[in-house]
Design an enzyme around this catalytic site. Structure first.
Site, PDB file in Angstrom:
ATOM      1  N   GLU A 228      61.764  -3.830 -12.067  1.00  9.28           N
ATOM      2  CA  GLU A 228      60.576  -2.778 -11.864  1.00  9.28           C
ATOM      3  C   GLU A 228      60.730  -2.216 -13.341  1.00  9.28           C
ATOM      4  OE1 GLU A 228      59.159   0.291 -12.649  1.00  9.28           O
ATOM      5  OE2 GLU A 228      60.359   1.175 -10.703  1.00  9.28           O
ATOM      6  N   CYS A 262      58.133   5.631 -14.964  1.00 13.26           N
ATOM      7  CA  CYS A 262      57.447   4.703 -15.443  1.00 13.26           C
ATOM      8  C   CYS A 262      56.113   4.574 -15.183  1.00 13.26           C
ATOM      9  CB  CYS A 262      58.360   3.379 -14.789  1.00 13.26           C
ATOM     10  SG  CYS A 262      60.130   3.190 -15.300  1.00 13.26           S
TER      11      CYS A 262
END
Length: 454
Positions: A228, A262
């Site tokens: 990720e 993010c």
């Protein structure tokens, strides 16, 4: 090499830890492997009970964990408490739903009786970031342990006290010793951990650069990896959008966690007909966000996690301005203590400028005009990232149609993008691969075994 906990308000060192030797790493991994041999034999119901206790401990420790986050990476206390309480919900979710997700499935194939088993495989290494030092870890650890695996954590080097506290949480919740352990190591020792046969895979949340290195190391050892990585989410505002709501949510998304996330609105792509009005509204919303000391009860946005990160963000903003961008607001390091950076809006950056393609890890919004819906979709997908995104329109059917076209792992229509236990989470393109949460997360590191009786 020492691992330091440094306060982003003062720049002072809070605590120093010595990095472990290869011998210390091997000793702990052997203990964790021994624990796996027993843990994998426990029932899903037993593991679910352990998670219920862990949820309780998290709720009890919310204040102390929030204090550690404030000291190590500048998160406001209220935000830290909210992160811990959210982390408890992932325990709730998998204690209730996890056993069914790994239950055997029965099939009949050409007259044969077949079973699909979801079997634990060993110890999983988690390489985790500092920006959500509790939630990021537990959203990986909880489903992994529920599946019957064990886990070792290599946390970000600037949150070692949080890393230690996480190990203690599992101990206080009554998990068997060594089912979850924190490794006090730096990035250079990740391959040392992957060299051990008992470590079957790695889940990393972090930068593209870190992902490439760790994925390559895992691949060279034929070990599973889930990545990720970074994101530069498109926040697409169409001409029929509720501008007030979009501006409110957009500002909250861009400035949450001081913009250090993010998955957050970063590239605002706005229909030309409402561009000026939206920028003005977004600016008012961002300017109204209370910025201050992490301990102050009214603070919504604290400092960045370090002075170095702030300097890097300023350099990125300067590159955007040099490329032709204009500062609508913010864009300069304020005076005074703390690694603060002001809410900032950049406009007029050429869309194809290299500076416009970077991930800005801070409270900086880049706003681009789009001449049409079709052009907005083209701009949204013209990125090396593909983590999240959102579409804003009063026409939900059109919003769904356009959301399907956005190249990302998680897209919302008229809502703030966030990761939640019942929703699969992960990216495409340079934002990574594999999925966390929901059924997909618990099955990433299991052996999907087929047993057929002829």
């Amino acid at each position: 090499m020492a691992i330091q906990s440094t306060n982003p308000m003062t720049g002072g060192v809070e605590k120093i830890f010595e990095e472990w030797t290869p011998e210390e790493i091997s000793s702990v991994l052997a203990d964790v492997d021994s624990a796996f041999r027993k843990w994998r034999e426990t029932t899903p119901a037993f593991r679910a009970e352990s998670l219920i206790r862990l949820a309780g401990v998290l709720r009890e420790k919310a204040d102390s964990l929030a204090g550690l986050m404030a000291a190590e990476m500048g998160k406001p206390l209220n935000s830290g408490r909210a992160e811990v309480l959210k982390s408890a919900t992932v325990c709730d979710y998998y204690s209730q739903n996890g056993p069914g997700m790994i239950e055997s499935e029965l099939l009949t194939v050409d007259g044969m009786q077949c079973r699909i088993e979801y079997s634990p495989t060993g110890t999983v290494l988690a390489v985790m970031p500092w920006n959500y030092p509790v939630w990021q870890v537990l959203r990986i650890a909880v489903p992994t342990l529920m599946a019957g695996n064990t886990m070792v954590l290599k946390h970000a080097s600037n949150v070692p006290q949080c890393a230690q506290a996480l190990e203690e949480l599992f101990r206080e919740a009554g998990f068997p010793e060594n089912v979850f352990r924190t490794l006090m190591i730096g990035a250079g020792q990740v391959e040392t951990v992957l060299d051990h046969d008992s470590v079957v895979g790695v889940s990393l949340t972090g930068s593209e650069e870190a992902g490439r290195k760790v994925a390559a190391a895992a691949g060279a050892r034929l070990k599973k990896s889930v990545m990720e990585l970074g994101g530069s989410d498109a926040f697409v505002v169409l001409e029929d959008a509720d501008l007030a709501k979009a501006a409110e949510i957009g500002a909250a998304s861009r400035c949450s966690n001081a913009g250090q996330a993010c998955i957050a609105a970063k590239r605002f792509i706005v229909h030309r007909s409402v561009f000026d009005e939206f920028v003005s509204m977004l600016g008012k919303e961002m300017n109204a966000i209370p910025v201050g000391h992490p301990h102050a009860p009214e603070t919504v946005m604290g400092p960045l996690a370090s002075f170095r990160f702030r300097d890097e963000l300023q350099a990125q903003v300067d590159r955007c301005v040099a490329a032709g961008g204009k500062l609508f607001m913010g864009g300069a390091i304020p005076e005074g203590e703390g690694a603060f950076y002001p809410p900032t809006i950049l406009t007029d950056i050429p869309f194809d400028a290299p500076a416009a393609r970077e991930e800005l890890f801070g409270p900086v919004a880049m706003v681009f005009p789009a001449e049409s819906e079709e052009k907005a979709m083209e701009m949204a997908n013209d990125s090396r990232f593909g983590l999240g995104g959102s579409v804003w329109t009063r026409d939900e059917e059109k919003g769904l149609k356009l959301a399907r076209r956005i190249e990302a792992g998680l897209v919302y229509v008229n809502g703030r993008v966030s990761s939640r236990p019942p929703i699969p989470f992960g990216g495409v393109k340079n934002s990574g691969y594999g999925r966390e949460l929901y059924t997909y997360g618990i099955r990433e590191f299991v052996n999907v075994k087929s047993i057929c009786i002829g």
